[in-house]
Design a protein around this motif. Sequence first.
Motif, mmCIF file in Angstrom:
data_model
loop_
_atom_site.group_PDB
_atom_site.id
_atom_site.type_symbol
_atom_site.label_atom_id
_atom_site.label_comp_id
_atom_site.label_asym_id
_atom_site.label_seq_id
_atom_site.Cartn_x
_atom_site.Cartn_y
_atom_site.Cartn_z
ATOM 1 N N HIS A 78 -0.599 6.786 -4.208
ATOM 2 C CA HIS A 78 -1.009 7.812 -4.242
ATOM 3 C C HIS A 78 -2.149 7.329 -4.145
ATOM 4 O O HIS A 78 -3.427 7.842 -3.271
ATOM 5 C CB HIS A 78 -1.095 9.461 -4.430
ATOM 6 N N LYS A 80 -3.212 4.971 -1.194
ATOM 7 C CA LYS A 80 -3.382 4.931 0.066
ATOM 8 C C LYS A 80 -3.403 3.747 0.953
ATOM 9 O O LYS A 80 -2.925 3.297 1.947
ATOM 10 C CB LYS A 80 -3.082 6.060 1.055
ATOM 11 N N SER A 106 3.600 6.078 -2.749
ATOM 12 C CA SER A 106 2.900 6.635 -1.390
ATOM 13 C C SER A 106 1.472 5.542 -1.721
ATOM 14 O O SER A 106 0.368 6.160 -1.934
ATOM 15 C CB SER A 106 2.293 8.049 -1.540
ATOM 16 N N GLN A 110 0.260 7.681 5.342
ATOM 17 C CA GLN A 110 1.239 9.063 6.082
ATOM 18 C C GLN A 110 1.458 8.917 6.875
ATOM 19 O O GLN A 110 2.525 8.404 7.645
ATOM 20 C CB GLN A 110 0.599 10.168 5.644
ATOM 21 N N ASN A 137 7.773 7.038 -0.500
ATOM 22 C CA ASN A 137 7.378 7.848 0.182
ATOM 23 C C ASN A 137 5.817 6.480 1.045
ATOM 24 O O ASN A 137 5.251 6.717 1.308
ATOM 25 C CB ASN A 137 6.442 9.400 -0.109
#
Length: 713
Positions: A78, A80, A106, A110, A137
């Motif tokens: 996360h 990103k 991640s 996104q 992801n």
Amino acid sequence: MDLPFNFTFGNQFKLLKNLSRLDISGITGHCDVRRISRNFFENTPFLKEIDISNCKISHFDKGPFKFLRQLRKLDISHNKELGFAFLPNVTYGLNGTNITTFHADSIHCQIGKGTLLTLSHIQYLFQTKLTEASFANNRIELIEKGVLPNMPTTLEKLSFAANRLTTGIYLFEFHTLYNLREYNMTLFLHQENFASFSEKCDEKSDSFTTNLSIKHEDIRSKRFEVKNRINITIYLPKNLETIFANSSKLYGRFPKFNLNASGIKNVYLQDNFLFAWNQPVFGVESVEKLDLSNNLCTDISPLFTASLLRVKYLNLARNMLGRALRSDNKCQIFQNQRNIEELDISGNQLVDLPFCTFQNLVKMRILRLGNNQMTNVSFGIRHMINLSYVDFSDNRLTSLSDETMTSLKLIFKKSKVLINLSYNKLQCTCQNLAFLAWMNEHKNHFVHIEQYICSNRNTQFEFREMEKSLLILHMNCINFDILNVTATAFITLFLCLALVLIIRKYIWHIRYFIYKTKQKHNFEIRLSGMDPEPLLMNKNLPNLNIQDLSEDSMNTLCDRKQSANQYFYDAFISYVGADRDFVFQKVKPLLESHNINVCIRDIHFELGNGKIENIMKAIGRSRRTICIVSKAYMRSRWRTYELNMAKMEGIKARDSLGFVHLVLMPDLFHGVCNTNIKDLIDRKYYLDYPPDGSALQEEFWKKLIDIIKSPYL
């Protein structure tokens, strides 16, 4: 702990020899590090677990973790703006640690183009002792050749979930991960957060990611289908036990292939679009748990299940297998699944099943048949002595047959099996008295029996007080005094009712006869008056006038059976007003594009004529009648008239009920089968209209066109 911007671990942290776990995640607190320098963890050498997820990190110096010799778990998810560009810096020096778990989920924005995981990104992981790695992801579309063979040989769990993976050469490299036990490629179909479209995210990219479009020659579609003449063998790690491929947009017919994976036990393929399972799959003999639920599948073959010899849990729920299982008269689909302990075929539009469907499933413990359309339990269960739970909920059962009750009674003596009959149409009547008494005798075996209700609205019968309710029902059923007093009146009523039923049964025959008699009478009047109005509306023959006909030919013209090319219309479309848009936007344009001349009441019915006259003319001038049957259609009095008069035309004038063909709309599937269409359905003069966007749409329209153009059967 929270970590502010530009924070550093001072020399005092060297004294914390018991500090083995560090959680500075922005998920559980506040973290705004932005940059991890080479010496960031130099003063915390005893750390074993580090969680720096969601810390807004956008830069890593090379080798910040190489000082942590005891490090076992690292989570950089996360963040990103990192991208795969900083993976080499992050992983540099990890071969000198004890790391076993690495999560990099991640670490891309996104929103963006697909990414490529390359050998340079993971080059420093090869000499580590990783047992679990996750790259979920990250918008991964493709994995470079050589990445998987250069993963640590100790790897047991690998996740590429929630990515955009396409097929490529990397699929043939999985067998190099000798110790892999679990592989996750699930694509979670979650709704995107609209805020992500506007959030600021500046991920670091490298030449491999930005030039992904150049490598598109390696990318294939994810249509899960191959030519039958091709034999595919998929090599998987010998120790692989679990594959997660649910919600992965796999689409098409299940192909014929060989699976080289002797240790595979759990396969999750639910929530995809694998709509036909009729090809053999070899090498799955070791699979014990298989989930194929919610795949919109309509066809299953014994070839597909032949190799599933050890499967214990089989989930086929929320498909459309009702017709395929019903037509398996030889009971071959489940003949080899002798080890099944739990079977779920709920939500499959099941109406009934052959008696021998589950004849070999002697180890069955849990059987789920809920949310179907069964009106009776037609299959045998006496041999299932290990049953612990049977779900018949949300069907159309009014009672259980004597055979089923006897079989369950024998099972009750050997096990504490529980049965769920909730949300059925149980009849609390005199005819069902034996069944209700049997339920009361074994009420401890019924789940939530106190919540059952009678479908006939019998307010005097309460399942909460079954013994009292049964006594009242029993007394009402044996009231012979009332029966004797009303015997004479009953006989008279019976005769009247019989006459009414006979008339009602043949009402459409009578109406058709009356109309034809009236038509013939009008014909005679017009013949005597020499009306010059054309009699035969025909697109291939010249119109005929009354003057051109002799009296001897009158009956021939009125009653003759016309040949295939003697009708003005190819098909009369019968529909209700609620389906007008469907007819005008889909049915009419598509049929006319195939040179099919259709009669539409809103276009071709003549003003000034009565409804009956227009309906009968449309039926008589058409080669076929196509009925668009929905719930609204079945409630319409005039559409019922059209349907039944078309059936009479087929029987009396065309020598075939095949003159009428039904198109069953999706909203009808969960309704009650109307008697007006039962005979057509029994003779298979119908087509199921698939949901919009279904892969079966093209096949439906082709079948409908072939039916209209083909002769009657």
